[in-house]
Design a protein around this motif. Structure first.
Motif, PDB file in Angstrom:
ATOM      1  N   ILE A 209     -21.297  10.986  -5.444  1.00  0.00           N
ATOM      2  CA  ILE A 209     -19.915  10.915  -4.953  1.00  0.00           C
ATOM      3  C   ILE A 209     -19.420   9.498  -5.159  1.00  0.00           C
ATOM      4  N   GLN A 210     -18.268   9.365  -5.813  1.00  0.00           N
ATOM      5  CA  GLN A 210     -17.666   8.052  -6.031  1.00  0.00           C
ATOM      6  C   GLN A 210     -16.344   7.985  -5.276  1.00  0.00           C
ATOM      7  N   VAL A 211     -16.188   6.928  -4.491  1.00  0.00           N
ATOM      8  CA  VAL A 211     -14.989   6.733  -3.680  1.00  0.00           C
ATOM      9  C   VAL A 211     -14.432   5.351  -3.973  1.00  0.00           C
TER      10      VAL A 211
ATOM     11  N   ILE B 249     -19.946   6.873   4.351  1.00  0.00           N
ATOM     12  CA  ILE B 249     -21.132   7.257   3.582  1.00  0.00           C
ATOM     13  C   ILE B 249     -21.911   8.347   4.318  1.00  0.00           C
TER      14      ILE B 249
ATOM     15  N   LEU C 229     -19.797  11.734   4.325  1.00  0.00           N
ATOM     16  CA  LEU C 229     -19.767  12.355   3.004  1.00  0.00           C
ATOM     17  C   LEU C 229     -21.123  12.968   2.660  1.00  0.00           C
ATOM     18  N   THR C 230     -22.190  12.266   2.997  1.00  0.00           N
ATOM     19  CA  THR C 230     -23.533  12.770   2.739  1.00  0.00           C
ATOM     20  C   THR C 230     -23.801  14.043   3.533  1.00  0.00           C
TER      21      THR C 230
ATOM     22  N   THR D 127     -21.638  16.987   2.214  1.00  0.00           N
ATOM     23  CA  THR D 127     -22.119  17.441   0.915  1.00  0.00           C
ATOM     24  C   THR D 127     -23.422  18.217   1.066  1.00  0.00           C
TER      25      THR D 127
ATOM     26  N   ARG E 177     -26.126  10.705  -3.492  1.00  0.00           N
ATOM     27  CA  ARG E 177     -25.771   9.300  -3.689  1.00  0.00           C
ATOM     28  C   ARG E 177     -24.270   9.135  -3.448  1.00  0.00           C
ATOM     29  N   VAL E 178     -23.899   8.084  -2.764  1.00  0.00           N
ATOM     30  CA  VAL E 178     -22.491   7.771  -2.509  1.00  0.00           C
ATOM     31  C   VAL E 178     -22.231   6.347  -2.971  1.00  0.00           C
TER      32      VAL E 178
ATOM     33  N   VAL F  54     -19.322   3.489  -3.042  1.00  0.00           N
ATOM     34  CA  VAL F  54     -18.020   3.080  -2.516  1.00  0.00           C
ATOM     35  C   VAL F  54     -17.612   1.808  -3.245  1.00  0.00           C
TER      36      VAL F  54
END
Length: 65
Positions: free
Chosen positions: A4-6, A21, A24-25, A28, A40-41, A43
């Motif tokens: 995930i890209q933010v 983080i 989102l984790t 997901t 994986r996140v 930011v």
């Protein structure tokens, strides 16, 4: 392995980024059934001068408010 890209404007406290983080984790993992260890996140914080809103930088827009 979900990635995930933010991208966000700079200036938020580290605690808020940690919370983002985590959330989102968790979401997901629940949605995709993926182990949290595999998620994986990333930011990326961008300077307000590099973020455009309605034709103006975030910095300039913030100055006019």
């Amino acid at each position: 392995m979900p990635l995930i890209q933010v991208s966000i404007m700079e200036g938020r406290p580290e605690e808020k980024i940690e919370e983002l983080i985590h959330e989102l984790t968790t979401t997901t993992a629940e949605t995709l059934g993926s182990p949290k260890e595999n998620i994986r996140v990333l930011v990326t914080e961008l300077p307000k001068t590099h973020w455009g809103i309605g034709g103006e930088s975030g910095y300039k827009k913030n100055q006019s408010n």
